[in-house]
Write an enzyme that holds these catalytic residues in place. Structure first.
Site, short mmCIF file in Angstrom:
data_model
loop_
_atom_site.label_atom_id
_atom_site.label_comp_id
_atom_site.label_asym_id
_atom_site.label_seq_id
_atom_site.Cartn_x
_atom_site.Cartn_y
_atom_site.Cartn_z
N THR A 130 40.61 40.86 29.06
CA THR A 130 40.48 39.66 29.81
C THR A 130 39.25 38.97 29.86
O THR A 130 38.07 39.68 29.83
CB THR A 130 40.74 40.11 31.39
OG1 THR A 130 41.93 40.85 31.50
CG2 THR A 130 40.49 39.30 32.45
N SER A 159 50.52 33.60 36.13
CA SER A 159 49.70 32.67 37.08
C SER A 159 50.91 31.91 38.00
O SER A 159 51.17 30.72 37.47
CB SER A 159 48.60 31.87 36.91
OG SER A 159 47.47 32.58 36.22
N HIS A 217 44.03 33.63 35.87
CA HIS A 217 43.92 34.81 36.88
C HIS A 217 44.77 34.61 38.18
O HIS A 217 44.20 34.96 39.32
CB HIS A 217 42.31 35.01 36.90
CG HIS A 217 42.14 36.35 37.16
ND1 HIS A 217 41.71 37.27 36.00
CD2 HIS A 217 41.95 37.42 38.31
CE1 HIS A 217 41.32 38.54 36.46
NE2 HIS A 217 41.55 38.21 37.76
N TYR A 271 38.28 45.48 31.20
CA TYR A 271 37.12 44.71 31.23
C TYR A 271 35.83 45.35 30.60
O TYR A 271 35.76 46.31 30.49
CB TYR A 271 37.02 45.05 32.77
CG TYR A 271 37.73 44.08 33.67
CD1 TYR A 271 37.85 42.77 33.44
CD2 TYR A 271 38.22 44.29 35.16
CE1 TYR A 271 38.50 41.60 34.20
CE2 TYR A 271 39.02 43.48 35.60
CZ TYR A 271 39.19 42.25 35.16
OH TYR A 271 39.91 41.27 36.02
N PRO A 311 48.02 43.29 34.82
CA PRO A 311 46.95 44.33 35.26
C PRO A 311 46.44 43.97 36.68
O PRO A 311 46.04 42.89 36.68
CB PRO A 311 45.88 43.94 34.21
CG PRO A 311 45.99 42.73 33.54
CD PRO A 311 47.51 42.45 33.75
C1 LIG Z 1 44.80 42.28 43.62
C2 LIG Z 1 44.73 41.80 42.22
C3 LIG Z 1 43.87 42.47 41.32
C4 LIG Z 1 43.91 42.00 39.90
N1 LIG Z 1 43.16 42.61 39.01
C5 LIG Z 1 43.09 42.32 37.71
C6 LIG Z 1 42.44 43.14 36.94
O1 LIG Z 1 41.95 44.01 37.02
N2 LIG Z 1 42.58 42.76 35.49
C7 LIG Z 1 42.89 41.60 35.15
O2 LIG Z 1 43.05 41.30 33.92
N3 LIG Z 1 43.60 40.90 36.07
C8 LIG Z 1 43.69 41.02 37.24
N4 LIG Z 1 44.28 40.20 38.21
C9 LIG Z 1 44.99 39.02 37.62
C10 LIG Z 1 46.29 39.31 37.36
O3 LIG Z 1 46.42 40.02 36.25
C11 LIG Z 1 47.15 38.27 36.95
O4 LIG Z 1 46.69 37.32 36.16
C12 LIG Z 1 47.52 37.27 38.32
O5 LIG Z 1 47.76 38.10 39.05
C13 LIG Z 1 48.55 36.41 38.02
O6 LIG Z 1 49.01 35.52 39.05
P1 LIG Z 1 49.95 35.78 39.90
O7 LIG Z 1 49.36 36.62 41.24
O8 LIG Z 1 50.06 34.46 40.75
O9 LIG Z 1 51.28 36.37 39.48
C14 LIG Z 1 44.57 40.76 39.42
C15 LIG Z 1 44.95 40.16 40.49
C16 LIG Z 1 45.25 40.55 41.70
C17 LIG Z 1 46.15 39.87 42.77
O1 LIG Z 2 40.66 40.85 41.85
C1 LIG Z 2 40.80 40.48 40.64
O2 LIG Z 2 41.43 39.57 40.27
C2 LIG Z 2 40.24 41.35 39.62
O3 LIG Z 2 40.68 41.28 38.66
C3 LIG Z 2 39.57 42.67 39.95
C4 LIG Z 2 38.42 42.67 39.77
C5 LIG Z 2 37.71 43.86 40.14
C6 LIG Z 2 38.27 45.07 40.82
C7 LIG Z 2 39.60 44.70 40.94
C8 LIG Z 2 40.40 43.94 40.42
#
Ligand SMILES: Cc1cc2nc3c(=O)[nH]c(=O)nc-3n(C[C@H](O)[C@H](O)[C@H](O)COP(=O)(O)O)c2cc1C
Ligand SMILES: O=C(O)C(=O)c1ccccc1
Length: 416
Positions: free
Chosen positions: A195, A340, A308, A167, A114
């Site tokens: 999450t 991750s 994360h 969320y 996500p």
């Molecule tokens: C730009 C960005 C936005 C993210 N937004 C969310 C989110 O909305 N919800 C969530 O559970 N995790 C979010 N994550 C975390 C990812 O789901 C994931 O756990 C993480 O990117 C995994 O690590 P990696 O980027 O090294 O593959 C976000 C990650 C990034 C890079």
């Molecule tokens: O940036 C993130 O990791 C994330 O989980 C997130 C939080 C708020 C808005 C968009 C992504």
């Protein structure tokens, strides 16, 4: 599309063979001077994408919590394990990459993690990613912070597999939570990913340098789930006497407070989600054996061992480092997924050998989205699964199933 795409005119015939491996198809196309949209060097995707993005969007995706220690450890942890190269394993087929997670079979052990606010990376945002996921038969996990509504993501994903990431609004907003869960279920999101590590955003120096929070920008990217939610809209109207569209700033601030309440729920609250979501629940962000055991006790179907991507807690442990102990403690009682730091097929192979059932891919596909929209995400997914296929093949591992891909396939580099 990237400028290194070379397609000769009049070279329109299709690849005549049907090669089993993705790599073979690439070489076939190469004979016809057809190139893939961008490089196969997965560690180069970040810098290539960064060239295309605004300072704010680049900072948002590339950035980590604090000094970046957790994120660095995430990557370093993979190099502590090595894949054992077994020879003369008389295999005559390509490995079977399929995996079973929360009662369903998937052709590849990877999923779209996500990721919120995808329109800051490409104007098509989640629509492009959800289409690519369906095309490549990889489950799409939709973020609550999406810049596209639940209904529109579902339409783009078609008959693809999709899960919804929550969320989780604080208990005073349970009516909104119920409304979101109902919409997710009605729109074919078969599992709920909750999450746990982001009820408040981490200390993120890149975003703070840029004074950047995508929710609060003037174009309010990342609030689509809230702005299309009938319960949130009705409550907003009652409180402010206007529609969401008539005071976007106030509505964005209110939605942000709703989904990032600034304090955490307790374990007992999970029951509420179990009562209101008819389907498997997966807790994302587990990093300790004790929490994994609590997840078993409350009866959820899966966990994602994740920090994360190192974006929340600085100075934390690597996610891969804690995976084996968590699998030993709970792997027979629920499905353990992992994320991750996954950047290559070998990384997926190592996490699976340590007991994960599936790896979520985060930043790599976001870079693909920035570099080439739907095609770019497809390229990343095909690259990772193609790489995994050959990695297992060359290691003499016939399938990604735990009977073949387990700890006997790995050795600690320090123990050699
Ligand atoms: C730009 C960005 C936005 C993210 N937004 C969310 C989110 O909305 N919800 C969530 O559970 N995790 C979010 N994550 C975390 C990812 O789901 C994931 O756990 C993480 O990117 C995994 O690590 P990696 O980027 O090294 O593959 C976000 C990650 C990034 C890079
Ligand atoms: O940036 C993130 O990791 C994330 O989980 C997130 C939080 C708020 C808005 C968009 C992504």
């Amino acid at each position: 599309m990237a400028s290194n795409t070379h397609t000769r005119p009049n070279m329109t015939e299709h690849v005549d063979q049907d090669p089993t491996s993705y790599q073979a198809a690439i070489y076939q196309k190469g004979l016809k001077y057809q190139r893939s949209p961008f490089t196969f060097k997965s560690l180069d995707w970040e810098s290539l994408a960064a060239e295309r993005l605004s300072v704010e969007s680049k900072g948002y995706v590339v950035g980590n919590a604090g000094t970046g220690e957790t994120a660095r450890k995430n990557r370093a942890a993979f190099e502590k394990w090595s894949i054992v190269p077994r020879r003369l394993v008389a295999t005559n087929t390509f490995p079977d990459l399929s995996t079973e997670v929360v009662g369903r079979k998937f052709p590849f052990p990877i999923a779209i993690a996500p990721v919120g606010v995808q329109k800051i990376f490409n104007p098509d945002g989640e629509i492009a990613t959800a289409r690519a996921a369906a095309r490549e038969r990889v489950p799409y996990i939709m973020s609550t912070a999406s810049s596209t509504s639940i209904e529109d993501v579902a339409a783009a994903n078609g008959d693809g597999a999709r899960w919804y990431q929550l969320y989780w609004p604080s208990n005073e907003h349970n009516d909104i939570t119920v409304s979101i869960l109902r919409r997710a279920k009605q729109n074919g999101f078969s599992a709920l990913v909750v999450t746990l590590d982001t009820y408040i955003l981490g200390w993120r120096p890149s975003d703070m340098d840029n004074g950047y929070n995508p929710f609060l920008r003037s174009d309010q990217i990342g609030v689509a789930v809230g702005f299309t939610d009938p319960v949130f809209r009705a409550q907003f109207k009652k409180r402010h006497n206007v529609e969401v569209e008539e005071n976007l700033g106030a509505a964005a601030a209110e939605w942000t407070r709703t989904v990032f309440p600034g304090f955490s729920h307790g374990w007992d609250d999970v029951k509420f989600l179990q009562e209101h979501f008819d389907g498997p629940i997966i807790l994302k962000g587990i990093q300790t054996v004790a929490d994994a055991q609590k997840a078993v006790e409350i009866g959820v179907q899966g966990i994602v061992v994740s920090n994360h991507g190192g974006r929340q807690t600085d100075g934390g442990n690597s996610s891969l480092g804690v995976l084996p102990k968590i699998v030993d403690a709970v792997g027979s009682k629920l499905d353990v997924l992992f994320d991750s730091g996954v950047r290559a097929g070998a990384d997926v192979a190592k996490a699976m050998a340590l007991g994960a059932k599936m790896c979520l891919i985060g930043r790599p596909y976001v870079y693909g989205l920035a570099l080439g929209g739907e095609e770019g995400v497809s390229h990343v997914l095909k690259s990772l699964s193609g790489d995994l296929e050959l990695t297992l093949h060359l290691a003499g591992v016939p399938s990604a199933s735990p009977k073949d891909l387990n700890r006997s396939v790995l050795v600690r580099e320090d123990d050699l």
